[in-house]
Design a protein around this motif. Structure first.
Motif, PDB file in Angstrom:
ATOM      1  N   GLN A  64      14.820  12.203 -30.959  1.00  0.00           N
ATOM      2  CA  GLN A  64      14.301  10.839 -31.093  1.00  0.00           C
ATOM      3  C   GLN A  64      14.584  10.337 -32.495  1.00  0.00           C
ATOM      4  O   GLN A  64      14.809  11.114 -33.417  1.00  0.00           O
ATOM      5  N   ALA A  65      14.578   9.021 -32.635  1.00  0.00           N
ATOM      6  CA  ALA A  65      14.852   8.409 -33.932  1.00  0.00           C
ATOM      7  C   ALA A  65      13.705   8.672 -34.895  1.00  0.00           C
ATOM      8  O   ALA A  65      12.533   8.644 -34.493  1.00  0.00           O
TER       9      ALA A  65
ATOM     10  N   SER B 295      18.953  -0.111 -26.683  1.00  0.00           N
ATOM     11  CA  SER B 295      19.145   0.300 -28.081  1.00  0.00           C
ATOM     12  C   SER B 295      18.584  -0.693 -29.102  1.00  0.00           C
ATOM     13  O   SER B 295      18.488  -0.355 -30.273  1.00  0.00           O
TER      14      SER B 295
ATOM     15  N   SER C 202      14.391   4.302 -41.650  1.00  0.00           N
ATOM     16  CA  SER C 202      15.523   3.498 -41.204  1.00  0.00           C
ATOM     17  C   SER C 202      16.472   3.246 -42.368  1.00  0.00           C
ATOM     18  O   SER C 202      16.122   3.455 -43.532  1.00  0.00           O
TER      19      SER C 202
ATOM     20  N   ASN D  83      20.686   8.690 -32.591  1.00  0.00           N
ATOM     21  CA  ASN D  83      19.259   8.468 -32.822  1.00  0.00           C
ATOM     22  C   ASN D  83      18.954   8.114 -34.272  1.00  0.00           C
ATOM     23  O   ASN D  83      17.903   8.462 -34.804  1.00  0.00           O
ATOM     24  N   ALA D  84      19.874   7.418 -34.903  1.00  0.00           N
ATOM     25  CA  ALA D  84      19.608   6.848 -36.223  1.00  0.00           C
ATOM     26  C   ALA D  84      18.957   5.485 -36.017  1.00  0.00           C
ATOM     27  O   ALA D  84      19.311   4.751 -35.090  1.00  0.00           O
ATOM     28  N   ARG D  85      18.001   5.151 -36.863  1.00  0.00           N
ATOM     29  CA  ARG D  85      17.319   3.855 -36.807  1.00  0.00           C
ATOM     30  C   ARG D  85      17.991   2.949 -37.845  1.00  0.00           C
ATOM     31  O   ARG D  85      17.848   3.152 -39.050  1.00  0.00           O
TER      32      ARG D  85
ATOM     33  N   ILE E  41      18.815   1.548 -32.347  1.00  0.00           N
ATOM     34  CA  ILE E  41      18.837   3.014 -32.290  1.00  0.00           C
ATOM     35  C   ILE E  41      20.234   3.390 -31.788  1.00  0.00           C
ATOM     36  O   ILE E  41      20.629   3.039 -30.680  1.00  0.00           O
ATOM     37  N   THR E  42      20.968   4.101 -32.622  1.00  0.00           N
ATOM     38  CA  THR E  42      22.354   4.448 -32.317  1.00  0.00           C
ATOM     39  C   THR E  42      22.415   5.683 -31.415  1.00  0.00           C
ATOM     40  O   THR E  42      21.397   6.343 -31.196  1.00  0.00           O
TER      41      THR E  42
ATOM     42  N   GLU F 109      16.515  -4.173 -35.066  1.00  0.00           N
ATOM     43  CA  GLU F 109      16.514  -2.718 -35.167  1.00  0.00           C
ATOM     44  C   GLU F 109      17.345  -2.148 -34.023  1.00  0.00           C
ATOM     45  O   GLU F 109      17.171  -2.528 -32.864  1.00  0.00           O
TER      46      GLU F 109
END
Length: 178
Positions: free
Chosen positions: A88-89, A117, A93, A138-140, A134-135, A132
């Motif tokens: 999970q992210a 996303s 961020s 799981n990067a924010r 989420i890639t 925002e």
């Protein structure tokens, strides 16, 4: 804030406004003052999302190992191969500047690739519009666009209450950014 001065000439970020034009992708080579390294278990899929969804381009790649992505000057991301990524992210961020005219297309592009996303856009008390994302890793990632500064707005009053006031010099209207 009296010890600070207008230094907007150092930044690729244009003055805030609905007609602000994003700078061209920056292909120059420089010593990176900051960058983000993001592990990915599928380098090709990650590069595809960052390029088609987030508007980055591939500056260079070491096949199967690393891809250096960039948008504007000083917006550098290194995607690196890893065995796994977080499930999970994280709460943390990374933010990248954009202009208001990019927000809708960014949201559409990301949702076309990964429907769940995107969160936003939403307006902030510091006069930005944020999206925002989420890639796949799981990067924010937050894309933030400065809104025009309205000196009569509640946001301006709130910023003034903590010592942030607009400069009367050219680009120094802060656009909500100290």
């Amino acid at each position: 804030m009296s010890d600070y001065y207008n230094a907007f000439e150092m930044s690729p970020v244009p003055p805030p406004g609905p007609d602000a034009v994003a700078p061209e992708p920056f292909r120059g080579i420089y010593g990176m003052p900051a960058f983000v390294t993001i592990p990915t278990s599928d380098l090709a899929a990650s590069v595809d999302f960052w390029v088609r969804g987030l508007g980055f381009f591939e500056l260079f790649s070491i096949p199967g190992t690393l891809t250096h992505l960039r948008r504007w000057a000083f917006q550098d991301v290194l995607l690196v191969s890893a065995e796994s990524v977080p499930e999970q992210a994280p709460a943390m961020s990374v933010s990248f500047a954009c202009v208001l005219g990019e927000v809708d297309s960014l949201v559409e592009s990301c949702r076309a690739l990964r429907p769940d996303s995107v969160d936003g856009p939403r307006d902030t008390p510091w006069t930005t519009r944020d999206v925002e994302v989420i890639t796949p890793e799981n990067a924010r990632i937050v894309f933030t666009a400065a809104k025009p500064f309205d000196p009569d707005s509640q946001e301006a009053k709130d910023l003034a209450a903590v010592g942030i006031t607009p400069s009367d010099a050219g680009r120094g209207d802060n656009g909500g950014h100290a």
